[in-house]
Write a protein that holds these residues in place. Structure first.
Motif, short mmCIF file in Angstrom:
data_model
loop_
_atom_site.label_atom_id
_atom_site.label_comp_id
_atom_site.label_asym_id
_atom_site.label_seq_id
_atom_site.Cartn_x
_atom_site.Cartn_y
_atom_site.Cartn_z
N VAL A 135 -13.22 -25.65 42.09
CA VAL A 135 -12.55 -25.28 40.85
C VAL A 135 -11.06 -25.16 41.17
N ALA A 136 -10.25 -25.90 40.41
CA ALA A 136 -8.79 -25.86 40.57
C ALA A 136 -8.21 -25.20 39.32
N VAL A 137 -7.62 -24.03 39.50
CA VAL A 137 -7.02 -23.30 38.38
C VAL A 137 -5.63 -23.89 38.15
N ASN A 138 -5.50 -24.62 37.04
CA ASN A 138 -4.26 -25.29 36.71
C ASN A 138 -3.28 -24.26 36.13
N CYS A 139 -2.13 -24.15 36.74
CA CYS A 139 -1.15 -23.13 36.36
C CYS A 139 -0.25 -23.64 35.23
N PHE A 140 -0.57 -23.24 34.00
CA PHE A 140 0.23 -23.61 32.84
C PHE A 140 1.27 -22.53 32.58
N GLU A 141 2.46 -22.95 32.15
CA GLU A 141 3.50 -21.99 31.80
C GLU A 141 3.01 -21.09 30.67
N GLY A 142 3.21 -19.79 30.84
CA GLY A 142 2.84 -18.84 29.80
C GLY A 142 1.35 -18.49 29.74
N ALA A 143 0.55 -19.13 30.59
CA ALA A 143 -0.89 -18.84 30.60
C ALA A 143 -1.15 -17.54 31.37
N PRO A 144 -2.19 -16.82 31.00
CA PRO A 144 -2.52 -15.61 31.76
C PRO A 144 -2.80 -15.96 33.22
N THR A 145 -2.39 -15.08 34.12
CA THR A 145 -2.67 -15.29 35.54
C THR A 145 -3.73 -14.31 36.00
N PHE A 146 -4.61 -14.79 36.84
CA PHE A 146 -5.70 -13.98 37.36
C PHE A 146 -5.82 -14.24 38.85
N GLU A 147 -6.35 -13.27 39.55
CA GLU A 147 -6.68 -13.47 40.96
C GLU A 147 -7.85 -14.45 41.03
N LEU A 148 -7.93 -15.20 42.12
CA LEU A 148 -9.01 -16.18 42.25
C LEU A 148 -10.39 -15.52 42.20
N ASP A 149 -10.51 -14.32 42.75
CA ASP A 149 -11.80 -13.61 42.69
C ASP A 149 -12.18 -13.26 41.26
N GLU A 150 -11.19 -12.99 40.41
CA GLU A 150 -11.46 -12.72 39.00
C GLU A 150 -11.98 -13.98 38.30
N VAL A 151 -11.40 -15.12 38.65
CA VAL A 151 -11.87 -16.39 38.07
C VAL A 151 -13.28 -16.68 38.55
N ARG A 152 -13.55 -16.45 39.84
CA ARG A 152 -14.90 -16.66 40.38
C ARG A 152 -15.92 -15.81 39.63
N LEU A 153 -15.59 -14.56 39.42
CA LEU A 153 -16.48 -13.64 38.71
C LEU A 153 -16.68 -14.09 37.26
N ALA A 154 -15.61 -14.45 36.59
CA ALA A 154 -15.69 -14.88 35.20
C ALA A 154 -16.54 -16.14 35.04
N LEU A 155 -16.46 -17.05 36.01
CA LEU A 155 -17.23 -18.30 35.94
C LEU A 155 -18.60 -18.17 36.62
N GLN A 156 -18.88 -16.99 37.19
CA GLN A 156 -20.15 -16.73 37.85
C GLN A 156 -20.44 -17.77 38.94
N LEU A 157 -19.42 -18.02 39.77
CA LEU A 157 -19.54 -19.04 40.81
C LEU A 157 -20.12 -18.47 42.09
N ASN A 158 -20.87 -19.30 42.78
CA ASN A 158 -21.38 -18.99 44.10
C ASN A 158 -20.17 -18.76 45.02
N PRO A 159 -20.26 -17.78 45.93
CA PRO A 159 -19.13 -17.52 46.83
C PRO A 159 -18.72 -18.73 47.69
N SER A 160 -19.62 -19.70 47.86
CA SER A 160 -19.29 -20.86 48.69
C SER A 160 -18.44 -21.91 47.95
N VAL A 161 -18.31 -21.79 46.63
CA VAL A 161 -17.53 -22.77 45.86
C VAL A 161 -16.04 -22.45 46.01
N PRO A 162 -15.26 -23.38 46.57
CA PRO A 162 -13.83 -23.14 46.71
C PRO A 162 -13.12 -23.07 45.35
N ILE A 163 -12.19 -22.12 45.24
CA ILE A 163 -11.32 -22.03 44.07
C ILE A 163 -9.89 -22.09 44.59
#
Length: 195
Positions: A135-163
């Motif tokens: 999963v590549a978090v595309n950084c858009f201007e003005g978009a909310p920023t989150f820690e990668l662990d927050e994105v992992r939790l929100a997407l319910q990703l396996n810990p082995s999936v790179p973000i």
């Protein structure tokens, strides 16, 4: 010129990679930014017919959409040539995903934090197929920023999936995402079944 078998030039390994994600997540941008050749694009202008079908929330400035695929190519060193296939992001075009996914090494799922829920169909699709993905978090201007662990939790990703954080507009950033996918896929393929 005739070469002995040991003298033949070594050809790079061809690798097929999908670039997926929700509508407006930056798939066409990533393929175009990283491709060393002029990318093939199948974009069409959004029209009034999309009203009520296409959700433009947070991407109101978007004027075109991919209706089949994007295609590009990048060479990594002398060993690999990556063939990139950008998938269409809208549900009505998902029928092409099975054809595009055939024979792929893995996928990059681009995430837009303004529309993070749009990643779920891509995550579900590649998990069901057993296709390695990052999963590549595309950084858009003005978009909310989150820690990668927050994105992992929100997407319910396996810990082995790179973000990875990325800027799909920038060649080097997109290249690093592709390298992360190739390495992740190689690690998964090296593990015994059941691990």
């Amino acid at each position: 010129m005739v070469f002995a078998r040991s003298e033949r030039p070594r050809l790079p390994t061809a690798i097929k990679i999908l670039v997926a994600g929700g509508f407006g997540a930056g798939k066409t941008t990533m393929v175009g930014a990283v491709s060393e050749t002029r990318p093939l694009r199948t974009e069409e202008v959004l029209t009034d017919r999309g009203i009520g079908v296409d959700d433009l929330t947070s991407v109101e400035a978007k004027r075109t959409t991919t209706v089949a695929m994007d295609f590009g190519r990048i060479t990594l060193g002398s060993d690999y040539v990556l063939y990139l296939f950008g998938t269409p992001g809208q549900e009505r075009f998902w029928f092409v995903w099975d054809e595009l996914a055939e024979g792929s090494l893995g996928a990059v799922i681009l995430a837009d934090t303004r529309r993070l829920a749009d990643c779920f169909p891509s995550v579900d699709y590649f998990e069901r197929r057993g296709t390695p993905f990052v999963v590549a978090v595309n950084c858009f201007e003005g978009a909310p920023t989150f820690e990668l662990d927050e994105v992992r939790l929100a997407l319910q990703l396996n810990p082995s999936v790179p973000i990875i954080m990325c800027d799909a507009r920038k060649r080097e950033s997109s290249r690093e995402v592709l390298i992360a996918l190739v390495k992740h896929s190689a690690r998964l393929r090296a593990e015994p079944v059941g691990s």
